[in-house]
Scaffold this motif. Structure first.
Motif, PDB file in Angstrom:
ATOM      1  N   ASN A 505      39.069   3.186   4.886  1.00 49.16           N
ATOM      2  CA  ASN A 505      37.810   2.852   4.207  1.00 49.16           C
ATOM      3  C   ASN A 505      37.985   2.837   2.692  1.00 49.16           C
ATOM      4  OD1 ASN A 505      36.605   2.716   6.703  1.00 49.16           O
ATOM      5  ND2 ASN A 505      35.633   4.728   6.593  1.00 49.16           N
ATOM      6  N   GLN A 508      39.748  -0.379   1.807  1.00 48.21           N
ATOM      7  CA  GLN A 508      38.787  -1.480   1.971  1.00 48.21           C
ATOM      8  C   GLN A 508      37.786  -1.497   0.811  1.00 48.21           C
ATOM      9  OE1 GLN A 508      36.711  -1.443   5.725  1.00 48.21           O
ATOM     10  NE2 GLN A 508      35.341  -3.102   5.150  1.00 48.21           N
ATOM     11  N   PHE A 509      37.337  -0.321   0.376  1.00 49.94           N
ATOM     12  CA  PHE A 509      36.374  -0.218  -0.720  1.00 49.94           C
ATOM     13  C   PHE A 509      36.959  -0.783  -2.011  1.00 49.94           C
ATOM     14  CE2 PHE A 509      34.336   1.813  -4.315  1.00 49.94           C
ATOM     15  CZ  PHE A 509      32.996   1.809  -3.981  1.00 49.94           C
ATOM     16  N   ARG A 510      38.212  -0.421  -2.312  1.00 48.05           N
ATOM     17  CA  ARG A 510      38.801  -0.917  -3.571  1.00 48.05           C
ATOM     18  C   ARG A 510      39.132  -2.400  -3.473  1.00 48.05           C
ATOM     19  NH1 ARG A 510      44.524   2.266  -2.747  1.00 48.05           N
ATOM     20  NH2 ARG A 510      45.708   0.482  -1.966  1.00 48.05           N
ATOM     21  N   ASP A 511      39.446  -2.894  -2.252  1.00 48.44           N
ATOM     22  CA  ASP A 511      39.689  -4.331  -2.088  1.00 48.44           C
ATOM     23  C   ASP A 511      38.410  -5.130  -2.342  1.00 48.44           C
ATOM     24  OD1 ASP A 511      42.335  -3.889  -1.496  1.00 48.44           O
ATOM     25  OD2 ASP A 511      42.087  -4.051   0.686  1.00 48.44           O
ATOM     26  N   GLU A 512      37.274  -4.560  -1.911  1.00 48.03           N
ATOM     27  CA  GLU A 512      36.001  -5.270  -2.037  1.00 48.03           C
ATOM     28  C   GLU A 512      35.334  -5.075  -3.392  1.00 48.03           C
ATOM     29  OE1 GLU A 512      33.736  -3.780   1.211  1.00 48.03           O
ATOM     30  OE2 GLU A 512      34.875  -4.885   2.747  1.00 48.03           O
ATOM     31  N   ASN A 513      35.571  -3.916  -4.028  1.00 52.93           N
ATOM     32  CA  ASN A 513      34.859  -3.585  -5.261  1.00 52.93           C
ATOM     33  C   ASN A 513      35.756  -3.457  -6.489  1.00 52.93           C
ATOM     34  OD1 ASN A 513      32.009  -2.871  -4.096  1.00 52.93           O
ATOM     35  ND2 ASN A 513      33.467  -1.800  -2.783  1.00 52.93           N
ATOM     36  N   SER A 526      32.667   4.961   2.873  1.00 51.48           N
ATOM     37  CA  SER A 526      32.120   5.294   4.186  1.00 51.48           C
ATOM     38  C   SER A 526      32.842   6.490   4.807  1.00 51.48           C
ATOM     39  CB  SER A 526      32.249   4.081   5.115  1.00 51.48           C
ATOM     40  OG  SER A 526      31.823   4.397   6.413  1.00 51.48           O
TER      41      SER A 526
END
Length: 709
Positions: A505, A508-513, A526
């Motif tokens: 998670n 994924q968070f750093r990839d998206e934000n 999350s």
């Protein structure tokens, strides 16, 4: 049994330390977190001591649970006495508890239970009392009952003796004494099943030594030889001493003496000896395994904590024969720049073409170092690389990299997800380059058991081994700290308080934000709640973030104290980025500690972190040897002085890479001029050592080395 008092005594701790650590563990805190951020509560206990504490605590709590189960079982039978309850309560090991429980334990059908079913227990009781001098035949005739299956005097006496033999076997004190005599005076023996067959177990074909002197590595070797059906292993107990003791314990005069001697002999040979032998061998094996796991763990620490090679572009060179040599170039940030395959002559190709392709790749990507795997075809590949070094347009060196576990990672789900378009060999080449750049970041992707710095790891309890090695990796990762914006999922998974789900998670968070800018952002991930944040925040680093303290091991819970310390010292938060050397006297520290309402250990840690933000503790470890030439085992001569790298440590010595594709052995007797109990007293994995060649056996590929120069 008072668990707190036991832990105090065994680990030499104060009552307040035990009380605090118990509370911290029960609250769900991880060992790295407790060791680093709760020093005031533990008295600055190390992670190693804390893991010993936790392991012992688990054992003692399991022991208490077993005691309760045993007490309940005996009480349900209506046989629990105050004396027995006290004995069970005072027992310090599971073995003692099981010995006391043995007479009351539900048994499978034995010769004794069959005899009891035939009504022979009263006869056994009469014989056991040793008072009735009635002729044995006359005594036994009263118990003949053909309907119950007792047709003769002999059958009646035989059944009674079976009952008594089991009674002797179930005697807790008897088993304790026999176990002690066997341990102190017994011998471990092994014989060859086929003395004519040559094998690595030849030294154990006619072997024997006291149990008290049996070294762990020999026990594990013998166990493996037995498992491979090469050896027959046994335990020689002091039978005469044991029988003498049993006579004194159970025979009280001359009445029934001869019969009871037969009972004692049968009880020992048939019931006690096999059981005690199994127990002692299991105990020996467990201790040998624990020792081997400890050495494996210490080796693993040194391997994981090897100095990273920073700021260098590295070419991973995975050698091979049939399918050629796979190459992969990674830049200083471990990103893959290029990859390919070459087929020199030893791969049924052309040296000229392969050399031209290698030169083109090295020059194009400005490669600084070649990381050569030490597997199949590495000897030929090394010669090929050395012959090519002088043809590059800039200086290039090479390093032999231990590729143990690289194939495991290459075929893993993680590697497939990271490089879906690469074949297994190319992924292996990437892994070789990265494990030279940052051993810790790359090796955490591999099952610790596959890294190859242990002995007999496949012969021991795999669950226990995995737990111990995972703990070692966890401690190393948290000791170094992790760049949250570049770390892989496997690396993040070892951070205190973070499991694989949270690690995924976070990525994924750093990839998206985009990259994390502030530690408080972790709470937006999350499944990463307040408890996980407390456990992980201090171990995750944010380079060039909004708050310079985020690039230190200062925990967010101490930010206020750190800022007040800076203010009191006349500094600003922004100055931390370049590092601040706060030179304070012990008196000043004590005063500040009271003023800031933090303990001295925490204050000292904050001061240290402000001095070197983002510091990597691995910088103090020796760097790998960079080579520009090649040596063959045939080139070695007795008396040669060489430098090498310690690759593996075992109980009997250390294996040292001296650059000839065959590690040499420095036997423990050749490591120091003074007596040492274990090689780890002198060397660690990754150490650069100077050695002298003692012997060379080219045919068997054995090299004897000494450090006594």
């Amino acid at each position: 049994m008072n668990i707190d008092q036991v832990l105090e005594k065994e680990l030499n701790l104060e009552a307040w330390q035990v009380e605090n650590v118990l509370a911290l563990i029960d609250e769900g805190n991880t060992i790295p977190f407790i060791a680093r951020y709760r020093k005031e509560k533990t008295g600055s206990m190390s992670d190693e001591v804390l893991r010993d504490f936790n392991e012992r605590l688990t054992y003692l709590r399991n022991l208490e649970a077993r005691k309760n189960a045993v007490l309940n079982s005996i009480e349900e039978q209506g046989k629990l006495t105050e004396e027995l309850a006290a004995q069970i309560d005072q027992a310090m090991t599971l073995v003692e508890v099981e010995d006391l429980y043995r007479p009351y334990k539900q048994k499978r059908r034995t010769r004794a239970t069959i005899a009891k079913e035939k009504g022979l227990e009263p006869l056994a009781d009469l014989l056991w009392e040793q008072k009735d001098k009635t002729d044995l035949t006359a005594l036994a005739e009263a118990y003949i009952d053909e309907e119950k299956g007792v047709a003769t005097v002999e059958e009646a006496l035989s059944g009674a003796k079976d009952i008594l033999a089991e009674r002797v076997s179930d005697d807790a004190e008897c088993r304790t004494v026999i176990r002690r005599l066997s341990t102190n005076l017994g011998r471990l023996t092994s014989k060859a099943k086929d003395p004519e067959e040559d094998s690595v177990y030849a030294q154990y074909y006619d072997y024997g030594e006291p149990l008290t002197k049996a070294a762990g590595h020999r026990i594990l070797a013998i166990n493996r030889g037995e498992k491979e059906k090469m050896l027959t292993v046994g335990l020689e107990a002091p039978t005469d001493r044991i029988q003498d003791y049993m006579g004194r314990r159970f025979i009280h005069g001359n009445v029934r003496k001869e019969l009871l001697e037969e009972v004692n002999e049968d009880a020992y040979k048939r019931l006690i000896a096999p059981s005690i032998e199994n127990e002692l061998r299991a105990d020996l094996s467990e201790k040998a395994e624990d020792g081997a796991i400890k050495v494996f763990g210490q080796n693993l620490v040194q391997l994981l904590m090897q100095a990273p090679i920073l700021g260098k572009t590295v070419l991973g060179f995975d050698p091979g024969y049939a399918h050629g040599c796979k190459l992969a170039v990674v830049d200083a940030n471990s990103r893959v720049l290029d990859h390919g395959i070459i087929k020199p002559r030893y791969c049924h190709g052309s040296d000229e073409k392969a050399r031209a392709d290698l030169i083109r790749m090295v020059d194009k990507n400005r490669v600084d170092i070649i990381a050569l795997g030490n597997g199949t075809a590495s000897r030929e590949s090394e010669a090929f690389i050395v012959d090519t070094l002088k043809r590059f347009n800039h200086p290039v060196s090479y390093v032999i990299v231990n590729e143990a576990g690289a194939s495991v990672y290459s075929a893993s789900k993680e590697a497939t997800e990271e490089f879906p378009d690469f074949d297994v060999e190319t992924r292996g080449a990437v892994s070789l380059a990265r494990r030279l750049q940052d051993p810790l970041a790359e090796l955490v992707k591999i099952d610790p058991k596959s890294i190859g710095v242990g002995q007999y790891q496949h012969d021991m309890n795999q669950t226990k081994l995995s737990q111990a090695l995972d703990g070692v990796v966890e401690d190393c990762v948290n000791k170094v700290g992790v760049d949250v914006n570049t770390a892989s999922v496997p690396l993040l998974s070892y951070v205190s308080g973070i499991n694989k789900t949270i690690a995924k998670n976070m990525v994924q968070f750093r990839d998206e934000n985009g990259p994390f800018q502030d530690r408080r952002q972790f709470l937006k991930v999350s499944k990463l709640g307040p408890k996980a944040f407390e456990q992980c925040a201090g171990f995750l680093r944010i380079r060039n973030g909004k708050n310079p303290l985020d690039n230190t091991a200062v925990h967010p819970e101490s930010y206020k104290a750190a800022e007040e310390l800076l203010k009191a010292s006349g500094h600003t938060l922004s100055e931390v980025r370049g590092g601040l050397s706060l030179k304070l006297s012990e008196t000043e520290k004590k005063s500040l500690s009271e003023q800031l309402d933090i303990g001295l250990p925490t204050l000292n840690d904050i001061i240290q972190e402000l001095g070197k933000p983002g510091r990597d503790p691995r910088e103090d470890m020796p760097a790998p040897i960079l080579r520009t030439d090649v040596l063959d085992i045939k080139d070695l001569k007795e008396g040669m002085i060489l430098k090498g790298t310690v690759r593996n440590i075992v109980d009997f010595g250390a294996f040292v890479d001296i650059g000839v594709h065959q590690d040499g052995l420095v036997h423990i007797s050749q490591m120091s001029n003074k007596f040492i109990k274990h090689p780890l007293e002198v060397v660690s994995v990754g150490d650069i050592v100077e050695v002298k060649v003692l012997s060379v056996d080219v045919n068997k590929k054995r090299i004897g080395l000494t450090m006594k120069l």
